[in-house]
Design a protein around this motif. Structure first.
Motif, PDB file in Angstrom:
ATOM      1  N   THR A 103       0.835  -1.205   0.000  1.00  0.00           N
ATOM      2  CA  THR A 103       0.000   0.000   0.000  1.00  0.00           C
ATOM      3  C   THR A 103       0.873   1.260   0.000  1.00  0.00           C
ATOM      4  O   THR A 103       2.089   1.169   0.160  1.00  0.00           O
ATOM      5  CB  THR A 103      -0.873   0.019   1.272  1.00  0.00           C
ATOM      6  N   THR A 106       1.656   2.811   5.603  1.00  0.00           N
ATOM      7  CA  THR A 106       0.803   2.087   6.551  1.00  0.00           C
ATOM      8  C   THR A 106      -0.527   2.806   6.736  1.00  0.00           C
ATOM      9  O   THR A 106      -1.562   2.174   6.932  1.00  0.00           O
ATOM     10  CB  THR A 106       1.548   1.956   7.887  1.00  0.00           C
ATOM     11  N   ALA A 109      -2.855   1.557   4.298  1.00  0.00           N
ATOM     12  CA  ALA A 109      -3.287   0.188   4.651  1.00  0.00           C
ATOM     13  C   ALA A 109      -4.425   0.256   5.663  1.00  0.00           C
ATOM     14  O   ALA A 109      -5.437  -0.449   5.545  1.00  0.00           O
ATOM     15  CB  ALA A 109      -2.106  -0.614   5.212  1.00  0.00           C
ATOM     16  N   ILE A 110      -4.268   1.140   6.647  1.00  0.00           N
ATOM     17  CA  ILE A 110      -5.293   1.256   7.698  1.00  0.00           C
ATOM     18  C   ILE A 110      -6.586   1.839   7.118  1.00  0.00           C
ATOM     19  O   ILE A 110      -7.684   1.337   7.364  1.00  0.00           O
ATOM     20  CB  ILE A 110      -4.765   2.125   8.867  1.00  0.00           C
ATOM     21  N   THR A 113      -8.361  -0.587   4.879  1.00  0.00           N
ATOM     22  CA  THR A 113      -8.989  -1.639   5.680  1.00  0.00           C
ATOM     23  C   THR A 113     -10.269  -1.118   6.322  1.00  0.00           C
ATOM     24  O   THR A 113     -11.323  -1.754   6.250  1.00  0.00           O
ATOM     25  CB  THR A 113      -8.003  -2.135   6.760  1.00  0.00           C
ATOM     26  N   ILE A 204      -7.570  -4.661  13.526  1.00  0.00           N
ATOM     27  CA  ILE A 204      -6.570  -4.008  12.668  1.00  0.00           C
ATOM     28  C   ILE A 204      -5.383  -3.703  13.559  1.00  0.00           C
ATOM     29  O   ILE A 204      -5.530  -2.966  14.536  1.00  0.00           O
ATOM     30  CB  ILE A 204      -7.116  -2.689  12.071  1.00  0.00           C
ATOM     31  N   ASP A 206      -1.781  -1.936  13.893  1.00  0.00           N
ATOM     32  CA  ASP A 206      -0.823  -1.022  13.281  1.00  0.00           C
ATOM     33  C   ASP A 206       0.512  -1.339  13.949  1.00  0.00           C
ATOM     34  O   ASP A 206       0.733  -1.007  15.113  1.00  0.00           O
ATOM     35  CB  ASP A 206      -1.275   0.418  13.554  1.00  0.00           C
ATOM     36  N   CYS A 234      -1.149  -4.142   9.648  1.00  0.00           N
ATOM     37  CA  CYS A 234      -0.731  -3.005   8.822  1.00  0.00           C
ATOM     38  C   CYS A 234       0.658  -2.588   9.281  1.00  0.00           C
ATOM     39  O   CYS A 234       0.870  -2.308  10.465  1.00  0.00           O
ATOM     40  CB  CYS A 234      -1.703  -1.847   8.994  1.00  0.00           C
ATOM     41  N   ALA A 251      -0.132  -4.610   3.944  1.00  0.00           N
ATOM     42  CA  ALA A 251      -1.297  -5.142   4.669  1.00  0.00           C
ATOM     43  C   ALA A 251      -1.245  -6.657   4.531  1.00  0.00           C
ATOM     44  O   ALA A 251      -1.242  -7.188   3.416  1.00  0.00           O
ATOM     45  CB  ALA A 251      -2.582  -4.594   4.069  1.00  0.00           C
TER      46      ALA A 251
END
Ligand code: GLN
Length: 389
Positions: A103, A106, A109-110, A113, A204, A206, A234, A251
């Motif tokens: 992605t 990060t 990615a979050i 998601t 999720i 991180d 992530c 991810a």
């Protein structure tokens, strides 16, 4: 020149998804630092010389050979390298074809998601003080924020967690946590897993600071029974290889979750920057020593900043991971005011701690020790010489 009517619209133009949202306070402080020529210990940015030379070289060379789109999910060689390294680090096998997505950082990615797995009205649990971007992230998804305040003792309490989770679909866990530096204990991770399974939550994590850890009790959440199958990990290159501006994130998630988040990623980013993905292959080939040295080096800076802040009459909390230090100060003024005075009068930038809360925040400031030793020393000298508290 065409003259434009400044009031062309009768109603405010912002959608519900962005209404009332302010710009990132962290990035605002960096701008404020530049304006006042302050030493910037606000945004977690490493100095340029921290990036491994071989990784920089790989990126420069890749511009000649690899400047076009990769396939949306990411350069195949990078996804393979990621799957291989993370199998080692986390003990979970992710299929590079279907379970690894590269992605744009990060943060993307979050966001991808959240936007793919959270419906309007869904509750999202996270621990507070929290990294600021989860708050707009939940708003973008039109979810319901369910922050759990762990300021007091930085510990997770079972009852409030169970109560919030009953009302939630998603839980976000930043581990190690920005801005507190908290490394969740194995018992806390077991509890989170138990609650996530009981309430059927998507988790999720991180884990961008996964290689900047000082506490022995660190464990990756996906090693805990019940979590790997419901978790989107992530993470990315920014902090581990000191390339925050390259915007390469990963991810990692079981196929059904990956398939959903890839939809959002596909239509927003197309792909992460290709030359930097190529350099990512080189980065992931660095030996294990690299990661030990990274943590050791930040640990030395942590000690330096901690001692230095105490010696100028401030009261920092020593973090177990990541590279931030939440700090109490002895005056009564709100933290935003104190931080702006730090920048203007002491020549050192930090971030007001209240920006890490969804509603009412605590008054403290966050300093980063992502900078090199000279920069940290210069900041401490300025704090000492220009002390106004
Ligand atoms: N993660 C970094 C920090 O917390 C930078 C984030 C940002 O630009 N908002 O400072």
């Amino acid at each position: 020149m065409t003259v434009r009517d400044a009031d062309a619209f009768d109603e405010p133009v912002g959608s519900r998804r962005v209404r009332g949202m302010n710009e990132s306070v962290i990035r605002e402080m960096t701008r404020e630092a530049r304006r006042h020529d302050a030493v910037n210990l606000s945004q977690g940015i490493p100095d340029e010389d921290e990036t491994p030379a071989s990784v920089k070289r790989a990126a420069k060379e890749a511009i000649d050979t690899s400047s076009q789109y990769t396939i949306t999910w990411g350069l195949p060689e990078l996804r393979e390298a990621v799957a291989e390294r993370y199998a080692d680090w986390k003990g979970v096998a992710y299929d590079p074809e279907t379970e690894v997505t590269v992605t744009c950082g990060t943060s993307e990615a979050i966001m991808s998601t959240l936007l793919s797995l959270c419906d309007p009205g869904d509750g999202v649990v996270y621990f507070e003080p929290t990294y600021e971007s989860y708050i707009p992230g939940v708003q973008f998804a039109e979810g319901r924020p369910l922050p759990l305040d762990i300021t007091d003792g930085l510990a997770v309490e079972e009852e409030p967690l169970r109560a919030a989770a009953r009302d939630a679909s998603v839980l976000i866990l930043n581990h190690p946590q920005n801005p507190t530096g908290k490394v969740f204990t194995p018992a806390e991770l077991d509890l989170i897993a138990d609650v996530a399974v009981a309430e059927d939550l998507v988790v999720i994590t991180d884990e961008i600071y996964e290689h900047i850890v000082y506490a022995d009790h660190y464990r990756s959440p996906v090693t805990v029974d019940g979590l790997a199958e419901r978790t989107v990990v992530c993470t990315g290159m920014s902090k581990t290889f000191s390339v925050t501006g390259w915007r390469v994130g990963f991810a990692l998630a079981p196929e059904p979750l990956s398939a959903e988040l890839r939809k959002f990623h596909d239509y927003t980013s197309i792909c992460a920057p290709t030359p930097f993905q190529r350099a990512g292959v080189e980065a992931l080939s660095l030996p294990d020593d690299y990661y030990d040295d990274l943590s050791d080096s930040y640990e030395r800076r942590r000690e330096r900043l901690y001692d230095g802040l105490r010696s100028v009459g401030l009261d920092p909390v020593k973090p177990d991971g990541a590279y931030y230090m939440l700090t109490r100060y002895p005056t009564d003024e709100p933290d935003t005011e104190f931080t702006l005075r730090l920048i203007r009068e002491a020549g050192v930038a930090a971030v007001p701690g209240s920006s890490f809360y969804t509603d009412e925040g605590e008054d403290w400031v966050r300093f980063t020790f992502s900078r090199n030793r000279d920069t940290i020393d210069e900041a401490l000298t300025r704090l000492d010489e220009n002390r106004f508290w």
